[in-house]
Structure formats: C-alpha cells, structure tokens
Design a protein around this motif. Structure first.
Motif, PDB file in Angstrom:
ATOM      1  N   SER A  87       1.585   3.258  28.650  1.00  0.00           N
ATOM      2  CA  SER A  87       2.628   2.393  29.209  1.00  0.00           C
ATOM      3  C   SER A  87       3.720   3.247  29.861  1.00  0.00           C
ATOM      4  O   SER A  87       3.929   4.415  29.497  1.00  0.00           O
TER       5      SER A  87
ATOM      6  N   GLU B 281       6.829   2.932  29.515  1.00  0.00           N
ATOM      7  CA  GLU B 281       7.857   3.254  28.515  1.00  0.00           C
ATOM      8  C   GLU B 281       7.480   4.508  27.734  1.00  0.00           C
ATOM      9  O   GLU B 281       8.265   5.440  27.586  1.00  0.00           O
TER      10      GLU B 281
ATOM     11  N   THR C 216       0.492  -9.133  37.928  1.00  0.00           N
ATOM     12  CA  THR C 216       1.650  -8.629  37.184  1.00  0.00           C
ATOM     13  C   THR C 216       1.386  -7.254  36.597  1.00  0.00           C
ATOM     14  O   THR C 216       2.044  -6.825  35.657  1.00  0.00           O
ATOM     15  N   LEU C 217       0.404  -6.547  37.178  1.00  0.00           N
ATOM     16  CA  LEU C 217       0.011  -5.252  36.616  1.00  0.00           C
ATOM     17  C   LEU C 217       0.931  -4.126  37.075  1.00  0.00           C
ATOM     18  O   LEU C 217       1.164  -3.163  36.349  1.00  0.00           O
TER      19      LEU C 217
ATOM     20  N   ALA D  77      -1.205  -2.784  29.614  1.00  0.00           N
ATOM     21  CA  ALA D  77      -0.218  -3.823  29.956  1.00  0.00           C
ATOM     22  C   ALA D  77      -0.335  -5.031  29.043  1.00  0.00           C
ATOM     23  O   ALA D  77       0.652  -5.726  28.782  1.00  0.00           O
ATOM     24  N   THR D  78      -1.526  -5.280  28.544  1.00  0.00           N
ATOM     25  CA  THR D  78      -1.717  -6.453  27.695  1.00  0.00           C
ATOM     26  C   THR D  78      -1.597  -6.123  26.207  1.00  0.00           C
ATOM     27  O   THR D  78      -1.748  -7.003  25.372  1.00  0.00           O
TER      28      THR D  78
ATOM     29  N   ARG E 298       3.538  -1.344  35.147  1.00  0.00           N
ATOM     30  CA  ARG E 298       3.449  -1.490  33.687  1.00  0.00           C
ATOM     31  C   ARG E 298       2.896  -0.239  33.015  1.00  0.00           C
ATOM     32  O   ARG E 298       3.190   0.027  31.854  1.00  0.00           O
ATOM     33  N   ALA E 299       2.056   0.511  33.739  1.00  0.00           N
ATOM     34  CA  ALA E 299       1.394   1.667  33.131  1.00  0.00           C
ATOM     35  C   ALA E 299       1.498   2.867  34.055  1.00  0.00           C
ATOM     36  O   ALA E 299       1.823   2.730  35.238  1.00  0.00           O
TER      37      ALA E 299
END
Lengths: 394, 439
Positions: free
Chosen positions: A231, A233, A8-9, A103-104, A12-13
């Motif tokens: 991230s 975002e 699920t990486l 991501a975590t 995400r970044a």
C-alpha cells in the motif's frame, strides 16, 4: 477506470522493491532458483523480509508455482496468489493483481515474479512443433502447417502490413533498435552493455523473418525479475521513494488472439493496447504529454512503433518519423526503454521494464531522465496485454 | 573412352514408325494422361494426335542404330549402366493425322564431359531427331513425306551414387507440423480433404468468419453453415521465413501469406510456384491444394491474373505411371516394375519423361481449349515422380504475341520439389482471348 467507468485503484498501491538475477545465456541453475533469488533481491531492495509477504503473482507461462517459490524463499502463509495468462502480456497485469489485492485488503505485501531459462532451456524462437487440440491449440494451429512457427514470424506478418500501409522501408525499424542498444550500452546489467549499434548495422543484419532482421529481435535470456507491491501508506515507511501505481489496466481487443490476430482490422495497430491506453489515461488523468519516459514492450521493434501510435504519442503512421533522429533516445522526444529494453538489456517477458520504470522515478536509472515523475510501462504486444502508469509520490 | 568421337554421328538411320497414326493409340494415350481434349478424338479427318505423342510414334521402330548402340555399350562396359531422361524439346511443324506413317532420322548431337549429379556420375547424351510423315492410308508414298517436327532428347547415362550420397526418398522426408483439429474445426479439414477451403457463415447475421469457431463474434449466434471459398483472393500480408528453417520446409527461405479471400475472410497459407520477391501485398492469388505427405494436404495459393494458368493437380497413381509408359511405348522396366526399379537404385517405379511431356501438353490445352495449336514443348526434369505423390502444375504467360501466339512457362512440383519445368509455345484462336477471362 474500467472500460465503462472510472476505477478506484489508482494511487492505492506502490512498487517498493525491485530485484533481479544477472541476465545471461546460461544461468547454470534452475528456473525455481532464479525465481527465489529474484524474490529475495526485490525484498532486500524494499527493506522487507520473506516473513512480510502474503501474496505472490506470476505468469501462467512461468514454471514456478507460487507455493513452491514461497516454500523455497522462506515465505509462510499466503492469502493471495494468482497467475496471468498470455505470455508477456501478463507483465504489468501481475502488478495490477497485486495492487488490487493490496487496495482491497486481501493481501498486504505481494511479490510479482518471472523467471526462466529461456535461452539455455526452451527457446520460444526455436519454433512450435505441435499443439494439443484445445481451443487455444486450435487457434494457434491454423498457422503452423504453412510454417508460421515463431514469435518473429507472427510479428512479421503484422509488421509487413504496417510497413506496406504507410509505405515504409523495414529500415525504419532500426530507429527502435538503435535507441534500445544505445541505452543498453550504458547499462552494466544489460546483455549488450557497451555494444551500441548503428542504423547501418541494423540494415545490414541478416533476415530472420522478412521484414524482420536479426537486430529487430530481442535477446533471448536466462534470468529472473521480481517486484514488490504494497500500500502507498506502508510504502512511505520503506527504504525507497514509492513508485505509485497511478493506473493499471489489462486489455483485449475484439476478435483478439494470442499472437495470431490476423483476421480482424487492418493489422496496422494493436487494438488491445488501445484498450489499455484508454483506461490508463482515463484513470490516471494523465495523457501522452505528461509522460516523461516510457518502457514500451519490445520483443520485436515493429510493435514499439505501433504502441507510440496507440498511446497517442503521435498520429497513425507517424511513429517512424517520431522515432527518427534519436526521438526515442535519451534527450529525444520520448526516451523509451532507458534500460536498453528487451532488445538490449534482457528478454524477461517485460518484468525488467517495470523495474526500469521504478528506477526512473527513484532517479537511479543508468540513463536517468531528469525529474522523471510519470512513467508509462507496457506489457506483451500482439497478445492480450496490460500496462501501468507509475508516478512519483505526492 | 573417346566419347567425343560419337558427336555428329547418326543415332538412327532410316527410322520407320511401326504403326500408322491411329485412333486406338491416341485414345489410350488420352486415357492414360486424363486428357479430354476433343480435338484428339474428333471424327475422321478432323482428329489429330496429341502433339506430345510425337516420340511415341517412333518407339519400337525399325532403323539402324549402330553408332548409338556402340556408345551405350561403351558406357555400360565402363560401369555407367543406368539411364534416365532429363530433357525433351519438341517442335511441331504440323499436326499428325490418323493414317499417317512416321519416318525419322536422328543424330548424336553431343556427349558431355563426365558430370557429377544427384543421381550419380555420368554423361549427358543429346540426340536430335527430324520427323516426317506421309498419309500412307490415303495412298501417299514415302517420298511425299513432309516435316512433322523435331525432337531433341537428352539422357543421363550414369553410375548410380552410393545410397548415402543419394537424396532422401519420399518416406524419409521430415514432416511439417500437423494441423490442430478438434470438434470445432473438423469441418474445415474435411473440406480440405474434399478439395474445398471452407469458411463459416453466421445463420443469424450473415457474417462470414474464419478461423472456425462455434459462435459468431459479430452477434453471438451459434447457428452457422459452412461455405466453400471461390478460390479468388489477394495477398493481404506476407513474410519470408529465413530462420529457423525447419527441415520440412526445405533449404530455402519460404513465403507465408495472409490471404484475403473474395468472401472477406483471411487465411494463412503458403504461396507456391513463385519466388518470394514476386509475391507482393495486393498480388491476386488463386486457391490450390498441395499434398505434403500421406497425411497432410493443405490449401495453398498460386499467383493469379490473366497471365496465370489455374493450377492442375494430378495424383501420381501407379496406374498413371504404368499406363503412361505403355501408352508412350516405353517399356523401360523402371517405369512399370517396382522390383527391377529398386534393383537399379530407385525407391520405386517412376514416371517416364514422355508421360510428363504428355501431362504438360494436357495442362496447356486444358487451359487454352481444343482449338489451340501447340507449337513446341521443351521440358527439363528435376526430381523424380514416384507413386503415391501428386503433381501440381502451375504456369504463366511469359510472352503474348499479337497473332495469338503465347509462350508459357510451366512447372510441375511434387513433394520432393520441382519435377518438371519447361516452356510451351501455343497459338490460340485470338477471338477467344484465351486466359483473359480467368482472373
């Protein structure tokens, strides 16, 4: 994806900053100074400051501890620090570590760096003298008394079998060297700026370890390179378009060794990169046909050919044909190492290749591939290794 | 000096061997050389002397040596006091049997111009000897002597080089990287010391493995035993290292191979006794061992196949050097007296050419078996053979005649380099197909 199921990486970044020192034969300063300069340059590029950083990742081979880099770079508290082993195989894995931390939520802004005086200080090419009797020392120790002492010699032993199996002349390796040097010739940051070579010059260069010639070997370098990961975002609020980490993976094969995997398989491939490739394609949903340009680890030319095969850009034994007639050059089938690679720009243990992947997605490479939106980057070959698929955002 | 004037003059006139060909001297020779060929010690008329002993029967002889001695004196007066033998070429017309008396005549064939060599500056002097013999024990007379063979011998009469010009001695030689040894692979290096290349085999699944590890990659079992490789293998991959060339590896590019053994494991090792271009992937090789210094011994590989002699290792003990010199009746002090050898500029005593010649003969007949007939041995010496080293012989068939006549190229190397290279012609019993079965 992991070896057995999707991860699920992906997505995400992103890499948001890249920065390097100059690449030279004699930096005139310490490795720590080079690391700090590279970290600052990458943060400046991202539009971030040392105060934003809460994670640092480097290589176990790097002599600059995360805490010392932080101390000298004006970075404060760290919630994440990590180092990856196996020489240049660590390059893309530093970014994977950073992406996993981001991501975590373990960290928000992670800088990955590598800095050394590999030319004016200890040169890997000067050859091993001795090793401690650890498991790692013993593994390397089998080849030392008979005189395989340098990276060139370890790679050459693989390359000789590859060339023999597919009935190829060592001259075919020149296609890789010529492509890299053509790209470097247009890159003012490259050690070999404005110094392209021809196939004939490659074939006429002196033997280092047969079947490798001088022009099959990278340019040992002093310098530092850093990249900043955060991230997706947060990346969207920063200065440059994000280079999204669509997939990141490490790989070690069965009966893997570090540079001396002579005792398994048929020595015509790089099984560890096959492990990386399966994960990168599976996780990103992309395949070789989707890649616009690739940065393939090129400390020595033969492993570039094997990587083309491991990643499925061509069939086994066909990489030399794939690379012929400018196949790896700008405008060719797959432009490779558009910064000049480690043969042409600098040997920075693969970290400078990650930066080039980012430039291609930003549209700022000196050898820009039109509308590049998906880039493959690989790390050290012949060792447990890693890779990245970077994509444009959206 | 007008040395040319000596060319063509007799060297020895009316030479007579002091002893009849006899079993004790033959036995001493065989003991010194480690030559177990039963043809030399057979009972009665069956026995014959090792061909390489030819010169030994002439040593310490009577005979007039006026011109040769004058040549030596002239060179010594001019400062060329040291002597070393460099070449020995012998052709054997027939075997010498017990009870025969040797007669011989020799000429000074040539005297070279002044030459600079690694040992120093000097002159090469070549003599050629014709040897005949008659069966004195059976009552034959000298007039009945028939040709036994010819013996061409070349010496260098020289002025030793200053120490700085001299090549490095044994002890000064740079050393190769040491093996990396711990509890997991100590058994491998114990095997090397015992003259074996040992790999591991898993007790649980039977998989052979190398490199040494405490567990099996195929099944994970930690139970295993060591096995010794048969020594047969082939080159799986190979490189030629040109740069950098560490001093311990010499001054020429060297070959490192990945050898796949018959037991389906691979090892990295040097292939020795062959030029890099003669070592190809797929080439059959055979295991040998080579000592590089007092600590380091490594498995190495030699080219194999029906035309390759298996390697022979001969430890260069002080005993071998001294007993070989005495068995060949060569009492030159440099071959038995270390103090005097040092006074003459050598680091230690060194092997005489007749012993080297004898070892070459032994190496060949070890391979051919006792019913072969050596027709000629021609050798040239390179680096000296000092005590504490090891001679490693390798050889190959360069010509194979239909009548069983083989021409062999033989080399003996030690830590310093090539000690001897030469050509041996031998006739073998064609029904035994010598060498054909040694693949």
């Amino acid at each position: 994806m992991s070896l057995h199921r999707a991860d699920t990486l992906g997505g995400r970044a992103a890499v948001v900053g890249i920065g390097a020192t100059e690449f030279s034969k004699d930096s005139g300063r310490s490795e720590l100074k080079l690391a700090v300069e590279a970290v600052h340059a990458a943060l400046d590029d991202a539009g971030l400051t040392p105060a934003d950083v809460d994670g640092l990742v480097t290589f176990t081979m790097d002599s600059n501890p995360e805490i010392t880099v932080a101390q000298a770079a004006g970075i404060g508290e760290l919630s994440f620090f990590s180092r990856i082993h196996y020489g240049g195989g660590a390059a893309c894995a530093t970014v994977q570590q950073a992406a996993m931390a981001v991501a975590t939520g373990v960290a928000e802004v992670v800088v990955c760096y590598r800095a050394f005086n590999e030319r004016s200080g200890h040169r890997f090419g000067s050859g091993l003298q001795s090793r401690q009797p650890s498991a790692e020392g013993v593994a390397m120790g089998w080849t030392m008394p008979p005189g395989l002492l340098t990276p060139a010699s370890w790679v050459a032993l693989h390359a000789a079998r590859y060339l023999h199996t597919y009935r190829l002349s060592p001259d075919v390796l020149g296609h890789v060297a010529v492509a890299d040097r053509r790209h470097a010739a247009a890159n003012p940051a490259a050690y070999f700026y404005q110094r392209p070579i021809t196939l004939a010059e490659h074939a006429a260069s002196r033997w280092i370890v047969e079947p490798l010639r001088l022009l099959d070997c990278c340019q040992e370098t002093d310098g530092g390179q850093a990249v900043v990961v955060t991230s997706v975002e947060r990346a969207r609020e920063l200065r440059h378009a994000p280079a999204v980490i669509a997939a990141a993976a490490q790989g070690a094969g069965r009966a893997q060794e570090a540079m001396t995997s002579f005792y398994r398989d048929d020595l015509t491939g790089l099984p560890e990169l096959g492990v990386v490739a399966r994960q990168l394609w599976g996780s990103s949903g992309l395949g070789p046909q989707d890649i616009d340009t690739a940065v393939l680890y090129d400390h020595f030319t033969p492993f570039v050919l094997m990587q083309l095969e491991e990643f499925g850009f061509c069939a086994r034994g066909e990489a030399a044909d794939f690379a012929a007639d400018g196949g790896l050059e700008l405008g060719g089938r797959l432009p490779v190492n558009t910064h000049g690679g480690q043969l042409g720009e600098a040997y920075l243990h693969g970290m400078n290749g990650i930066a080039e992947g980012v430039r291609q997605l930003r549209g700022s490479s000196v050898n820009q591939v039109a509308d590049a939106s998906a880039v493959l980057v690989t790390a050290g070959t012949g060792v447990p290794t890693s890779g990245l698929v970077l994509t444009a955002d959206g | 000096m007008n040395l040319e004037a000596y060319q063509g003059l007799p060297s020895t006139v009316a030479g007579v061997g002091p002893d009849l060909v006899n079993a004790p001297m033959i036995r001493h020779w065989c003991e010194a050389m480690g030559d177990a060929n039963p043809a030399y010690t057979a009972a009665g008329a069956e026995a014959f002397a090792p061909p390489a002993m030819l010169q030994a029967w002439t040593m310490g002889s009577s005979g007039r040596r006026g011109h040769f001695n004058a040549l030596m004196r002239e060179l010594e007066t001019a400062g060329f006091a040291s002597v070393v033998a460099t070449d020995c070429e012998q052709q054997y017309a027939r075997p010498l049997r017990i009870g025969e008396r040797v007669l011989f005549e020799s000429d000074i064939e040539s005297v070279s111009a002044e030459k600079r060599t690694a040992l120093g500056t000097g002159y090469f002097i070549t003599t050629r000897m014709d040897v005949r013999a008659y069966d004195e024990a059976a009552g034959e007379k000298p007039g009945e002597a028939t040709p036994v063979g010819t013996h061409r011998f070349r010496i260098l009469k020289f002025r030793p080089a200053e120490r700085a010009e001299r090549p490095q001695g044994v002890d000064a030689k740079p050393r190769r990287p040491r093996p990396v040894v711990n509890r997991d692979n100590a058994g491998y290096w114990e095997g090397v010391a015992a003259g074996e290349l040992r790999f591991q085999r898993c007790d649980a699944c039977g998989t052979a493995r190398f490199p040494w590890l405490p567990g099996c990659n195929a099944c994970g079992s930690d139970r295993w035993h060591a096995e010794a490789a048969s020594g047969a293998g082939e080159v799986y991959s190979k490189v030629v290292v040109h740069h950098p060339l560490p001093p311990a590896f010499g001054t020429k590019p060297y070959t490192v191979a990945l050898v796949e053994l018959a037991e389906d494991v691979r090892v990295v090792a040097n292939v020795v006794g062959a030029a890099p271009e003669d070592i190809a992937i797929g080439t059959p090789v055979r295991l040998g061992f080579q000592r590089y210094d007092e600590e380091l011994e490594l498995p190495v590989f030699h080219l194999a196949g029906p035309d390759r002699l298996p390697p022979l290792r001969v430890p260069l003990t002080r005993t071998l050097i001294v007993s070989g010199a005495i068995a060949s009746r060569d009492y030159q002090d440099v071959h038995h007296d270390a103090e005097l050898a040092r006074a003459k500029g050598a680091p230690d005593i060194f092997m005489n050419i007749l012993t080297t010649n004898g070892l070459v003969g032994r190496y060949v007949t070890d391979w051919t078996g006792p019913d072969a007939r050596i027709e000629s041995i021609a050798i040239r010496l390179g680096v000296p053979a000092y005590p504490g080293d090891e001679l490693q012989f390798s050889g190959e068939v360069t010509e194979r005649g239909e009548d069983g006549r083989l021409v062999l190229a033989v080399r003996g190397t030690n830590r310093l380099g090539v000690h001897v290279s030469g050509t041996v012609t031998v006739t073998v019993n064609v029904t035994r197909k010598v060498g054909r079965a040694t693949t």
